[in-house]
Motif scaffolding. Structure first.
Motif, PDB file in Angstrom:
ATOM      1  N   GLU A 164      48.581  13.638  78.194  1.00  0.00           N
ATOM      2  CA  GLU A 164      47.434  13.766  79.096  1.00  0.00           C
ATOM      3  C   GLU A 164      46.400  14.704  78.469  1.00  0.00           C
ATOM      4  N   VAL A 165      45.338  14.125  77.939  1.00  0.00           N
ATOM      5  CA  VAL A 165      44.262  14.912  77.332  1.00  0.00           C
ATOM      6  C   VAL A 165      42.943  14.517  77.982  1.00  0.00           C
ATOM      7  N   PRO A 166      42.164  15.475  78.489  1.00  0.00           N
ATOM      8  CA  PRO A 166      40.887  15.159  79.141  1.00  0.00           C
ATOM      9  C   PRO A 166      39.779  14.876  78.124  1.00  0.00           C
ATOM     10  N   PHE A 167      39.759  13.648  77.632  1.00  0.00           N
ATOM     11  CA  PHE A 167      38.753  13.274  76.643  1.00  0.00           C
ATOM     12  C   PHE A 167      37.385  13.094  77.292  1.00  0.00           C
ATOM     13  N   SER A 168      36.349  13.258  76.499  1.00  0.00           N
ATOM     14  CA  SER A 168      34.979  13.118  76.977  1.00  0.00           C
ATOM     15  C   SER A 168      34.598  11.642  77.070  1.00  0.00           C
ATOM     16  N   GLY A 169      34.336  11.192  78.300  1.00  0.00           N
ATOM     17  CA  GLY A 169      33.924   9.813  78.500  1.00  0.00           C
ATOM     18  C   GLY A 169      32.602   9.472  77.838  1.00  0.00           C
ATOM     19  N   PRO A 170      31.573  10.333  77.943  1.00  0.00           N
ATOM     20  CA  PRO A 170      30.301  10.018  77.283  1.00  0.00           C
ATOM     21  C   PRO A 170      30.429   9.860  75.768  1.00  0.00           C
ATOM     22  N   HIS A 171      31.212  10.710  75.120  1.00  0.00           N
ATOM     23  CA  HIS A 171      31.400  10.572  73.673  1.00  0.00           C
ATOM     24  C   HIS A 171      31.988   9.201  73.348  1.00  0.00           C
ATOM     25  N   ARG A 172      33.023   8.834  74.096  1.00  0.00           N
ATOM     26  CA  ARG A 172      33.699   7.559  73.826  1.00  0.00           C
ATOM     27  C   ARG A 172      32.769   6.379  74.093  1.00  0.00           C
ATOM     28  N   LEU A 173      32.042   6.394  75.210  1.00  0.00           N
ATOM     29  CA  LEU A 173      31.175   5.273  75.564  1.00  0.00           C
ATOM     30  C   LEU A 173      30.056   5.087  74.548  1.00  0.00           C
ATOM     31  N   VAL A 174      29.381   6.171  74.185  1.00  0.00           N
ATOM     32  CA  VAL A 174      28.280   6.063  73.221  1.00  0.00           C
ATOM     33  C   VAL A 174      28.812   5.574  71.878  1.00  0.00           C
ATOM     34  N   ARG A 175      29.959   6.085  71.457  1.00  0.00           N
ATOM     35  CA  ARG A 175      30.552   5.628  70.199  1.00  0.00           C
ATOM     36  C   ARG A 175      30.839   4.131  70.241  1.00  0.00           C
ATOM     37  N   LEU A 176      31.458   3.639  71.333  1.00  0.00           N
ATOM     38  CA  LEU A 176      31.809   2.223  71.420  1.00  0.00           C
ATOM     39  C   LEU A 176      30.562   1.337  71.411  1.00  0.00           C
ATOM     40  N   LEU A 177      29.529   1.740  72.139  1.00  0.00           N
ATOM     41  CA  LEU A 177      28.309   0.936  72.179  1.00  0.00           C
ATOM     42  C   LEU A 177      27.596   0.922  70.829  1.00  0.00           C
ATOM     43  N   LEU A 178      27.535   2.074  70.181  1.00  0.00           N
ATOM     44  CA  LEU A 178      26.892   2.126  68.861  1.00  0.00           C
ATOM     45  C   LEU A 178      27.673   1.324  67.832  1.00  0.00           C
ATOM     46  N   GLN A 179      28.991   1.462  67.855  1.00  0.00           N
ATOM     47  CA  GLN A 179      29.797   0.720  66.906  1.00  0.00           C
ATOM     48  C   GLN A 179      29.632  -0.777  67.117  1.00  0.00           C
TER      49      GLN A 179
END
Length: 252
Positions: A164-179
């Motif tokens: 259980e790690v509280p990852f940053s949703g905005p970091h993940r979303l922006v990365r996925l969209l850019l990729q």
């Protein structure tokens, strides 16, 4: 995700895809480097906006808890990083650091391992030296998009004590969209656009004669490191389903 969020994500994807396509078509010999710089700048700017009002991430120099995960990268990221390794090798070797040798050793140990096996191995990234990422300036989007709000939770996860790690949703979303936008742009230009395991892809880029020239000619010299062959058809279909933005009228 709400309808407004979905429309916003689609608009962002389309705008980035168009920007990447334009740079790839017009920036000449430096097109790939320019496109990647564009992606990194967009990531930083949009993450800053999306993270407003969110808890601060605790990722910082010296924290490498997540750096035992498998890293994937797109071809431009692999080739730019290969150039970075070549350029920095003389200086680093004078300090007793050989990143090229380190990535070869890592590739021999990790080649063919899936995500779960890679996590179980708990092998630190080849580019982390004394807790510091030696390729931080040229790290892939997958690394940039992996950020946590709790440094202690990351350390516990790395030690196998929690998942259980509280990852940053905005970091993940922006990365996925850019990729995805970058992949769609590469595909539109007739370039190999898949995702590759970083260690093996780098070894291929470093060892295959004229690998970059072959890639720019439409071949895929990194195919041996591909990790997404089973989903590429579905991903390509999803790119085609997103309607492109309307083109401005052309006047004589």
């Amino acid at each position: 995700m709400s309808d407004d969020s979905e429309r916003g994500a689609e608009a962002f994807f389309n705008a980035q895809r168009a920007a990447f396509e334009h740079t790839l078509a017009t920036a000449g010999p430096q097109a790939v480097q320019a496109t990647l710089l564009q992606a990194w700048d967009s990531f930083d700017g949009n993450v800053a906006i999306q993270c407003e009002g969110q808890p601060a991430v605790e990722c910082a120099k010296g924290c490498a808890s997540c750096c035992a995960l498998r890293v994937t990268a797109l071809a431009p990221e692999v080739f730019v990083l290969a150039d970075y390794l070549r350029a920095t090798a003389p200086t680093l070797q004078r300090h007793g650091i050989d990143l090229v040798a380190a990535v070869r050793t890592a590739d021999a140990a990790t080649r063919g391992l899936d995500e779960a096996a890679r996590v179980a191995l708990r092998r630190r990234c080849a580019f982390v030296i004394q807790g510091v990422c030696m390729i931080h300036r040229a790290r892939p989007l997958s690394c940039r998009g992996h950020a946590s709000h709790d440094r202690r939770a990351c350390a516990a996860a790395a030690a196998g004590r929690t998942d259980e790690v509280p990852f940053s949703g905005p970091h993940r979303l922006v990365r996925l969209l850019l990729q995805a936008a970058l992949q769609a742009a590469l595909r539109e230009r007739g370039l190999a656009w898949g995702a590759y395991e970083l260690n093996h892809a780098l070894v291929l880029a470093l060892d295959t004669p004229d690998a970059y020239a072959a890639w720019t000619a439409g071949a895929d010299p990194l195919a041996g490191a591909a990790v997404d062959q089973d989903v590429r058809a579905a991903l390509a279909a999803s790119f085609d389903e997103v309607p492109p933005p309307p083109q401005p009228p052309q006047f004589p």
